[in-house]
Design a protein around this motif. Sequence first.
Motif, PDB file in Angstrom:
ATOM      1  N   ARG A  76      13.794   2.067   9.637  1.00 43.62           N
ATOM      2  CA  ARG A  76      13.221   1.513  10.870  1.00 43.62           C
ATOM      3  C   ARG A  76      12.724   0.097  10.601  1.00 43.62           C
ATOM      4  O   ARG A  76      11.969  -0.140   9.669  1.00 43.62           O
ATOM      5  CB  ARG A  76      12.047   2.373  11.365  1.00 43.62           C
ATOM      6  N   GLY A  77      13.174  -0.830  11.446  1.00 43.12           N
ATOM      7  CA  GLY A  77      12.762  -2.214  11.276  1.00 43.12           C
ATOM      8  C   GLY A  77      11.422  -2.508  11.917  1.00 43.12           C
ATOM      9  O   GLY A  77      10.772  -1.643  12.491  1.00 43.12           O
ATOM     10  N   LYS A  78      10.996  -3.748  11.792  1.00 44.09           N
ATOM     11  CA  LYS A  78       9.757  -4.196  12.422  1.00 44.09           C
ATOM     12  C   LYS A  78       9.848  -3.949  13.929  1.00 44.09           C
ATOM     13  O   LYS A  78      10.919  -4.133  14.499  1.00 44.09           O
ATOM     14  CB  LYS A  78       9.534  -5.686  12.141  1.00 44.09           C
ATOM     15  N   PRO A  79       8.798  -3.492  14.592  1.00 42.23           N
ATOM     16  CA  PRO A  79       7.383  -3.453  14.201  1.00 42.23           C
ATOM     17  C   PRO A  79       6.957  -2.226  13.414  1.00 42.23           C
ATOM     18  O   PRO A  79       5.756  -2.059  13.157  1.00 42.23           O
ATOM     19  CB  PRO A  79       6.670  -3.480  15.560  1.00 42.23           C
ATOM     20  N   PHE A  80       7.884  -1.342  13.039  1.00 43.78           N
ATOM     21  CA  PHE A  80       7.513  -0.223  12.181  1.00 43.78           C
ATOM     22  C   PHE A  80       7.138  -0.769  10.800  1.00 43.78           C
ATOM     23  O   PHE A  80       7.602  -1.844  10.391  1.00 43.78           O
ATOM     24  CB  PHE A  80       8.662   0.772  12.082  1.00 43.78           C
ATOM     25  N   PRO A  81       6.334  -0.047  10.050  1.00 42.55           N
ATOM     26  CA  PRO A  81       5.850  -0.555   8.763  1.00 42.55           C
ATOM     27  C   PRO A  81       6.858  -0.486   7.632  1.00 42.55           C
ATOM     28  O   PRO A  81       6.601  -1.009   6.539  1.00 42.55           O
ATOM     29  CB  PRO A  81       4.646   0.359   8.477  1.00 42.55           C
ATOM     30  N   ASP A  82       8.008   0.145   7.864  1.00 40.20           N
ATOM     31  CA  ASP A  82       8.954   0.448   6.792  1.00 40.20           C
ATOM     32  C   ASP A  82       9.324  -0.739   5.892  1.00 40.20           C
ATOM     33  O   ASP A  82       9.343  -0.589   4.659  1.00 40.20           O
ATOM     34  CB  ASP A  82      10.223   1.058   7.379  1.00 40.20           C
ATOM     35  N   PRO A  83       9.649  -1.938   6.438  1.00 37.90           N
ATOM     36  CA  PRO A  83      10.020  -3.042   5.545  1.00 37.90           C
ATOM     37  C   PRO A  83       8.914  -3.400   4.562  1.00 37.90           C
ATOM     38  O   PRO A  83       9.177  -3.647   3.377  1.00 37.90           O
ATOM     39  CB  PRO A  83      10.308  -4.195   6.516  1.00 37.90           C
ATOM     40  N   TYR A  84       7.679  -3.422   5.050  1.00 42.81           N
ATOM     41  CA  TYR A  84       6.560  -3.788   4.181  1.00 42.81           C
ATOM     42  C   TYR A  84       6.222  -2.679   3.196  1.00 42.81           C
ATOM     43  O   TYR A  84       5.891  -2.943   2.036  1.00 42.81           O
ATOM     44  CB  TYR A  84       5.349  -4.188   5.020  1.00 42.81           C
ATOM     45  N   LEU A  85       6.315  -1.436   3.634  1.00 44.78           N
ATOM     46  CA  LEU A  85       6.065  -0.323   2.720  1.00 44.78           C
ATOM     47  C   LEU A  85       7.106  -0.294   1.606  1.00 44.78           C
ATOM     48  O   LEU A  85       6.784  -0.018   0.441  1.00 44.78           O
ATOM     49  CB  LEU A  85       6.063   0.999   3.492  1.00 44.78           C
ATOM     50  N   LYS A  86       8.353  -0.574   1.949  1.00 43.27           N
ATOM     51  CA  LYS A  86       9.417  -0.614   0.955  1.00 43.27           C
ATOM     52  C   LYS A  86       9.165  -1.724  -0.056  1.00 43.27           C
ATOM     53  O   LYS A  86       9.346  -1.529  -1.275  1.00 43.27           O
ATOM     54  CB  LYS A  86      10.766  -0.822   1.650  1.00 43.27           C
ATOM     55  N   ALA A  87       8.748  -2.886   0.420  1.00 40.14           N
ATOM     56  CA  ALA A  87       8.487  -4.010  -0.479  1.00 40.14           C
ATOM     57  C   ALA A  87       7.338  -3.682  -1.434  1.00 40.14           C
ATOM     58  O   ALA A  87       7.413  -3.972  -2.638  1.00 40.14           O
ATOM     59  CB  ALA A  87       8.162  -5.262   0.332  1.00 40.14           C
ATOM     60  N   ALA A  88       6.269  -3.080  -0.914  1.00 40.34           N
ATOM     61  CA  ALA A  88       5.143  -2.704  -1.766  1.00 40.34           C
ATOM     62  C   ALA A  88       5.568  -1.675  -2.809  1.00 40.34           C
ATOM     63  O   ALA A  88       5.164  -1.749  -3.978  1.00 40.34           O
ATOM     64  CB  ALA A  88       4.004  -2.156  -0.909  1.00 40.34           C
ATOM     65  N   GLN A  89       6.387  -0.728  -2.381  1.00 40.37           N
ATOM     66  CA  GLN A  89       6.876   0.296  -3.307  1.00 40.37           C
ATOM     67  C   GLN A  89       7.680  -0.338  -4.447  1.00 40.37           C
ATOM     68  O   GLN A  89       7.504   0.013  -5.619  1.00 40.37           O
ATOM     69  CB  GLN A  89       7.743   1.298  -2.553  1.00 40.37           C
ATOM     70  N   LEU A  90       8.559  -1.274  -4.106  1.00 36.54           N
ATOM     71  CA  LEU A  90       9.379  -1.923  -5.126  1.00 36.54           C
ATOM     72  C   LEU A  90       8.540  -2.764  -6.083  1.00 36.54           C
ATOM     73  O   LEU A  90       8.869  -2.882  -7.275  1.00 36.54           O
ATOM     74  CB  LEU A  90      10.450  -2.788  -4.470  1.00 36.54           C
ATOM     75  N   LEU A  91       7.463  -3.343  -5.579  1.00 36.93           N
ATOM     76  CA  LEU A  91       6.571  -4.126  -6.437  1.00 36.93           C
ATOM     77  C   LEU A  91       5.636  -3.236  -7.247  1.00 36.93           C
ATOM     78  O   LEU A  91       5.017  -3.693  -8.213  1.00 36.93           O
ATOM     79  CB  LEU A  91       5.736  -5.100  -5.591  1.00 36.93           C
ATOM     80  N   GLY A  92       5.506  -1.980  -6.824  1.00 38.25           N
ATOM     81  CA  GLY A  92       4.608  -1.063  -7.503  1.00 38.25           C
ATOM     82  C   GLY A  92       3.150  -1.344  -7.214  1.00 38.25           C
ATOM     83  O   GLY A  92       2.277  -1.118  -8.061  1.00 38.25           O
ATOM     84  N   VAL A  93       2.863  -1.809  -5.997  1.00 39.17           N
ATOM     85  CA  VAL A  93       1.498  -2.168  -5.604  1.00 39.17           C
ATOM     86  C   VAL A  93       1.108  -1.397  -4.346  1.00 39.17           C
ATOM     87  O   VAL A  93       1.926  -1.251  -3.431  1.00 39.17           O
ATOM     88  CB  VAL A  93       1.380  -3.691  -5.340  1.00 39.17           C
ATOM     89  N   ASP A  94      -0.116  -0.903  -4.313  1.00 41.93           N
ATOM     90  CA  ASP A  94      -0.634  -0.216  -3.131  1.00 41.93           C
ATOM     91  C   ASP A  94      -0.564  -1.166  -1.937  1.00 41.93           C
ATOM     92  O   ASP A  94      -0.996  -2.320  -2.031  1.00 41.93           O
ATOM     93  CB  ASP A  94      -2.091   0.187  -3.387  1.00 41.93           C
ATOM     94  N   PRO A  95      -0.016  -0.721  -0.792  1.00 42.94           N
ATOM     95  CA  PRO A  95       0.063  -1.602   0.377  1.00 42.94           C
ATOM     96  C   PRO A  95      -1.272  -2.237   0.757  1.00 42.94           C
ATOM     97  O   PRO A  95      -1.316  -3.395   1.185  1.00 42.94           O
ATOM     98  CB  PRO A  95       0.564  -0.665   1.490  1.00 42.94           C
ATOM     99  N   ALA A  96      -2.372  -1.497   0.577  1.00 42.41           N
ATOM    100  CA  ALA A  96      -3.691  -2.031   0.934  1.00 42.41           C
ATOM    101  C   ALA A  96      -4.101  -3.204   0.057  1.00 42.41           C
ATOM    102  O   ALA A  96      -4.989  -3.983   0.425  1.00 42.41           O
ATOM    103  CB  ALA A  96      -4.742  -0.926   0.853  1.00 42.41           C
ATOM    104  N   SER A  97      -3.452  -3.357  -1.095  1.00 40.76           N
ATOM    105  CA  SER A  97      -3.765  -4.455  -2.008  1.00 40.76           C
ATOM    106  C   SER A  97      -2.804  -5.633  -1.847  1.00 40.76           C
ATOM    107  O   SER A  97      -2.860  -6.588  -2.618  1.00 40.76           O
ATOM    108  CB  SER A  97      -3.724  -3.961  -3.457  1.00 40.76           C
ATOM    109  N   CYS A  98      -1.927  -5.556  -0.842  1.00 42.58           N
ATOM    110  CA  CYS A  98      -0.942  -6.610  -0.601  1.00 42.58           C
ATOM    111  C   CYS A  98      -1.375  -7.542   0.526  1.00 42.58           C
ATOM    112  O   CYS A  98      -1.883  -7.088   1.557  1.00 42.58           O
ATOM    113  CB  CYS A  98       0.412  -6.001  -0.238  1.00 42.58           C
ATOM    114  N   LEU A  99      -1.149  -8.833   0.326  1.00 40.24           N
ATOM    115  CA  LEU A  99      -1.325  -9.826   1.380  1.00 40.24           C
ATOM    116  C   LEU A  99       0.027 -10.025   2.046  1.00 40.24           C
ATOM    117  O   LEU A  99       1.022 -10.319   1.376  1.00 40.24           O
ATOM    118  CB  LEU A  99      -1.815 -11.145   0.796  1.00 40.24           C
ATOM    119  N   ALA A 100       0.101  -9.840   3.352  1.00 40.57           N
ATOM    120  CA  ALA A 100       1.348  -9.998   4.106  1.00 40.57           C
ATOM    121  C   ALA A 100       1.282 -11.260   4.951  1.00 40.57           C
ATOM    122  O   ALA A 100       0.287 -11.488   5.653  1.00 40.57           O
ATOM    123  CB  ALA A 100       1.591  -8.782   4.991  1.00 40.57           C
TER     124      ALA A 100
END
Length: 218
Positions: free
Chosen positions: A140-164
């Motif tokens: 699911r693309g934006k506005p769903f969270p999937d693109p950002y959640l996928k990016a955080a997962q690949l970086l190995g960082v909790d989404p709450a600790s990411c600046l978007a």
Amino acid sequence: MVRPLAVISDMDGLLFDTERLIREALFTACLEIGYEMTDAVHRRMVGCQWPIIEGLLTSHFGQHCETEVLRAAWVRQFKSLLPNLQIKPGATGLLQTLDELRLPRAIATSSNHDDARHYLAMHNLTGRFHQVVASGDYSRGKPFPDPYLKAAQLLGVDPASCLALEDSYIGVRSAAAAGMMTVMVPDILEADEDMRGLCVYIASDLDEVRERLIAMSE
């Protein structure tokens, strides 16, 4: 806002000045085919993937709209403008600062991987992002969270600790829905009250983002 452990950014309108070229190409393509595009309809398209855009076109022009014909003309016009693509002010400096702060970073875009690779190569930014999440990498693309959640997962960082970092309404909603510290850097769309409510702050440009990151690290 706490110091982020990673930075995830949009691409079109945030790192590269593509949105203005996309707009020019769209209006030219519509004139070529005999349709009359409006700013109001175009603004609703900013940051969206084709299925949403196609629905907006059909809603505006009617069921008779030859969306694929229009899309082909739009792509052709955009490609003719692409040699003029500029990097957004402050993008290079921001990446340098992220290097200095040793902050991992990723792109989360609605565009495809081929376009992302091309734009990055045009401005000698190949390899400057640890991950690139593009169309096809999420269900699911934006506005769903999937693109950002996928990016955080690949970086190995909790989404709450990411600046978007985002420039579009649909992108801000995606990043905020992912639970990230979201910053809007307005491009074509100005920040409205809804955006201010979803963001930790509104930045005037990428230089401001860079300066804030430096200040948080001192």
